[in-house]
Write a protein that holds these residues in place. Sequence first.
Motif, short mmCIF file in Angstrom:
data_model
loop_
_atom_site.label_atom_id
_atom_site.label_comp_id
_atom_site.label_asym_id
_atom_site.label_seq_id
_atom_site.Cartn_x
_atom_site.Cartn_y
_atom_site.Cartn_z
N ILE A 255 0.86 -1.18 0.00
CA ILE A 255 0.00 0.00 0.00
C ILE A 255 0.89 1.23 0.00
O ILE A 255 1.74 1.39 0.89
CB ILE A 255 -0.93 0.03 1.23
CG1 ILE A 255 -1.84 -1.20 1.26
CG2 ILE A 255 -1.76 1.30 1.24
CD1 ILE A 255 -2.66 -1.32 2.53
N VAL A 256 0.71 2.08 -1.00
CA VAL A 256 1.40 3.38 -1.05
C VAL A 256 0.33 4.44 -0.90
O VAL A 256 -0.54 4.57 -1.76
CB VAL A 256 2.18 3.56 -2.36
CG1 VAL A 256 2.92 4.89 -2.35
CG2 VAL A 256 3.16 2.41 -2.58
N SER A 257 0.38 5.20 0.19
CA SER A 257 -0.68 6.15 0.52
C SER A 257 -0.08 7.50 0.87
O SER A 257 0.80 7.60 1.73
CB SER A 257 -1.49 5.61 1.70
OG SER A 257 -2.47 6.53 2.10
N GLY A 258 -0.57 8.55 0.19
CA GLY A 258 -0.11 9.91 0.50
C GLY A 258 1.38 10.08 0.32
O GLY A 258 2.01 10.86 1.04
N SER A 259 1.96 9.39 -0.64
CA SER A 259 3.41 9.39 -0.84
C SER A 259 3.69 9.39 -2.34
O SER A 259 3.01 8.71 -3.10
CB SER A 259 4.05 8.18 -0.18
OG SER A 259 3.75 8.15 1.21
N ASN A 260 4.74 10.12 -2.75
CA ASN A 260 4.99 10.36 -4.17
C ASN A 260 6.39 9.92 -4.59
O ASN A 260 7.31 9.86 -3.78
CB ASN A 260 4.81 11.85 -4.48
CG ASN A 260 3.44 12.37 -4.12
OD1 ASN A 260 2.44 11.66 -4.27
ND2 ASN A 260 3.36 13.59 -3.63
N GLY A 261 6.51 9.65 -5.88
CA GLY A 261 7.82 9.44 -6.49
C GLY A 261 8.51 8.15 -6.11
O GLY A 261 9.73 8.04 -6.24
N ASN A 262 7.75 7.17 -5.65
CA ASN A 262 8.36 5.90 -5.28
C ASN A 262 8.56 5.00 -6.50
O ASN A 262 7.79 5.07 -7.46
CB ASN A 262 7.50 5.20 -4.23
CG ASN A 262 7.51 5.94 -2.92
OD1 ASN A 262 8.50 5.94 -2.19
ND2 ASN A 262 6.40 6.62 -2.61
N ARG A 263 9.57 4.16 -6.43
CA ARG A 263 9.84 3.19 -7.49
C ARG A 263 9.57 1.79 -6.94
O ARG A 263 10.21 1.37 -5.97
CB ARG A 263 11.28 3.30 -7.97
CG ARG A 263 11.56 4.58 -8.75
CD ARG A 263 13.03 4.67 -9.12
NE ARG A 263 13.86 4.85 -7.94
CZ ARG A 263 15.15 4.50 -7.85
NH1 ARG A 263 15.74 3.91 -8.89
NH2 ARG A 263 15.84 4.71 -6.75
N VAL A 264 8.63 1.09 -7.57
CA VAL A 264 8.21 -0.24 -7.14
C VAL A 264 8.57 -1.19 -8.27
O VAL A 264 7.87 -1.26 -9.28
CB VAL A 264 6.71 -0.26 -6.81
CG1 VAL A 264 6.26 -1.63 -6.36
CG2 VAL A 264 6.38 0.80 -5.75
N LEU A 265 9.65 -1.94 -8.12
CA LEU A 265 10.24 -2.67 -9.24
C LEU A 265 10.42 -4.14 -8.90
O LEU A 265 11.01 -4.51 -7.87
CB LEU A 265 11.62 -2.08 -9.58
CG LEU A 265 11.73 -0.56 -9.72
CD1 LEU A 265 13.18 -0.17 -10.01
CD2 LEU A 265 10.81 -0.04 -10.80
#
Length: 424
Positions: A255-265
Amino acid sequence: MIGLSRTLSSGWFAAVGATALLGALAPAPAAHAAPLSCGQTVTTSVVLTADLLNCPGDGLVVAGSGITVDLNGHTIDGIGLGVGIRNDGFDNTTITNSASNPGPIQDFDYGVRLNPGASGNVVEELTVQLNELAGVELNGAVGNNRVRNNLIDRQSQRGITVLGGSSGNVIAGNTITGNQGEGLFVQNSADNRLEGNQVANSGDAGLVLEGSSGNTLLSNTVGNSSDGAFLVRLGSNDNLIQGNSSTQNADAGLIVSGSNGNRVLNNTLQGSGDSGIFLQSANGSTITGNDVRLNTGGIELSDSDNNLIRSNIANDTTGDGISLELSVNNRLELNQVNSNNSRGIYVAGDAAAGSGNRLVDNTANANNGDGIHVSKAVHTLQGNTTRNNGGWGVFADPGNVDGGGNRASGNGQAAQCAGVVCAP
């Protein structure tokens, strides 16, 4: 005990500074076997020769840099207060157990705690169990502290916590099991590396980043958590989440919530009670090469814009392979969304002209519902392949953009596609 699965990268070595790392690895002064007492301040290297039992406060207090505390198979035991081994800001120390028998640190508020300013320390090969607040905590500890190859088992709250601006640390190769709170919890701390940890049977989420940016999560495994496997929330920006795996967690895999610019690879997130990956109010992220088969849903976006969703496998879910709601300017390309119980790809919500989502070169076959279903406008569909779905190959409401090159055959609706032209 689980060891490191890989050598830490040369880039990480450069990031922490070669000089600091080599200094931390320099041999410590020779340790002396000595009888110790509960609460004792340690200023030179020591090897325990007896258990410390029923300590009324702290077990041992590290008060010197460059020293080693070796449990030598002996137990440090408290009565539910204080810290098993506390370091209040000293550098380049090692806390270890050289014996083959566990020698647990148990029954304190914290098993081991590195407090503000502590740098270059090593916490390794320990069994830390049955403590109240955390097994191991880094609180304002900065600069290449390493917590590695420990068993962190059955704390009343969290397994390992990294908080208070702790940065540049490595948490690697630990087995974190049966903790009643989160297994591994990082709060308001940046540029840490969490690698090769195995987290299981947590009473809350497995691994959490909260208000923490620039961290690397690499090759961790989370299973059987009572919440999600991985949670990235509350302004945790620009993190790298790569090569991790999860199975049989009660909520989503990630879960990515209220967060930006992440890389999920290149993560493998399966068997979740919710979607494999769920983005909520999460913008500008890259979701690439992930395997999210066999979840309740594959990849789900809600109120999340400007993300790249590319080359993921979102097959065999009990819901939609990929779904977008109230999300614009996302690019979905080269994904496989096959054999889902509902639709392959579902896009809901209007977009202003020029801000629609782009669905390009995806494969959506053998889903029980439509291959691709786009309600509202204005989104673009181009080069997608949809075959043998139970409903339409592609269903697009009026006002969407036909980018050409879409293909469909063998779908339940004889017309194959609505709103775009599909070649056989």
